[in-house]
Design a protein around this motif. Sequence first.
Motif, PDB file in Angstrom:
ATOM      1  N   THR A 256      36.546  51.167  31.270  1.00  0.00           N
ATOM      2  CA  THR A 256      36.550  50.472  29.928  1.00  0.00           C
ATOM      3  C   THR A 256      35.518  49.916  28.451  1.00  0.00           C
ATOM      4  OG1 THR A 256      37.589  48.489  31.200  1.00  0.00           O
ATOM      5  CG2 THR A 256      39.063  50.429  30.922  1.00  0.00           C
TER       6      THR A 256
ATOM      7  N   MET B  93      40.596  45.167  34.114  1.00  0.00           N
ATOM      8  CA  MET B  93      40.551  45.117  32.741  1.00  0.00           C
ATOM      9  C   MET B  93      39.748  43.849  31.687  1.00  0.00           C
ATOM     10  SD  MET B  93      42.000  47.791  32.113  1.00  0.00           S
ATOM     11  CE  MET B  93      42.280  47.398  30.446  1.00  0.00           C
TER      12      MET B  93
ATOM     13  N   GLY C 135      36.348  46.016  29.530  1.00  0.00           N
ATOM     14  CA  GLY C 135      36.258  45.845  31.035  1.00  0.00           C
ATOM     15  C   GLY C 135      35.333  44.421  30.955  1.00  0.00           C
TER      16      GLY C 135
ATOM     17  N   VAL D 196      41.382  48.127  37.407  1.00  0.00           N
ATOM     18  CA  VAL D 196      40.569  49.774  37.449  1.00  0.00           C
ATOM     19  C   VAL D 196      40.406  50.558  38.869  1.00  0.00           C
ATOM     20  CG1 VAL D 196      39.608  51.173  35.588  1.00  0.00           C
ATOM     21  CG2 VAL D 196      40.718  48.934  35.580  1.00  0.00           C
TER      22      VAL D 196
ATOM     23  N   GLY E 275      44.991  44.315  36.333  1.00  0.00           N
ATOM     24  CA  GLY E 275      44.110  44.203  36.280  1.00  0.00           C
ATOM     25  C   GLY E 275      43.214  45.273  35.948  1.00  0.00           C
TER      26      GLY E 275
END
Length: 229
Positions: free
Chosen positions: A192, A161, A195, A224, A222
């Motif tokens: 993201t 993240m 990210g 992904v 955190g």
Amino acid sequence: MQVPHILTELNIISILVRLLLALLFGGMIGLERGANRHQAGFRTHILVCAGAALAMMTNQYIFDAFAQATDPARIGAQVITGVGFLGAGTILVTGRTRIKGLTTAAGLWASACLGLAIGIGFYEGAILGGILIFISLALLPGIENFFYQRSGVVNLYFEVMGIEYVRRILEEVRRSHLVIQDLNLNQAALMTKEGTAFTLTIRHSRDIRNEELVDRFSELEGVVIVDEI
């Protein structure tokens, strides 16, 4: 193995036999690649193998027709060079820095060499080479994966993240008594916008399977995506 003289000369029978062999072995290799959804498949390998065979027969025809005043290997050498460019077109570097298509490119190059052997009438080498190439592509990946899984080294692709989670993952690696061999940041094709993506090369104990590490890191806050590459 003694090859009949009619098959070593350039005549309608030997031409047909050579092209059929090129279709057979090129098709075998191409089916294996295509069945695994690789870029160059059945028809591509047939065209490369048959085209290389035809080029080599053309070379033999020129050599015979002009009283051996030409180099019998010249066209074959140009085929090898040309297939190198074709093979390069099957190699991709994905957003996760994973290189794909090297084996397919090598298969195309091997198919061209196989076609050259068939085209010049080197039947023994062509048949044995075709069988070994097919075995290498169809059966050896299982052996390769067996040893790679037990090598003690794994390449992992992470998407997290934010940059602050990279440090947390590195701390977790050290707490787990794993050794970091390489770390590369990679911002391509992120899921993201805020990210961070990176690849991590880790050395671990051989009694730990790569899948266990993927599962362990995927549970961290955190994270992904975690994927072995």
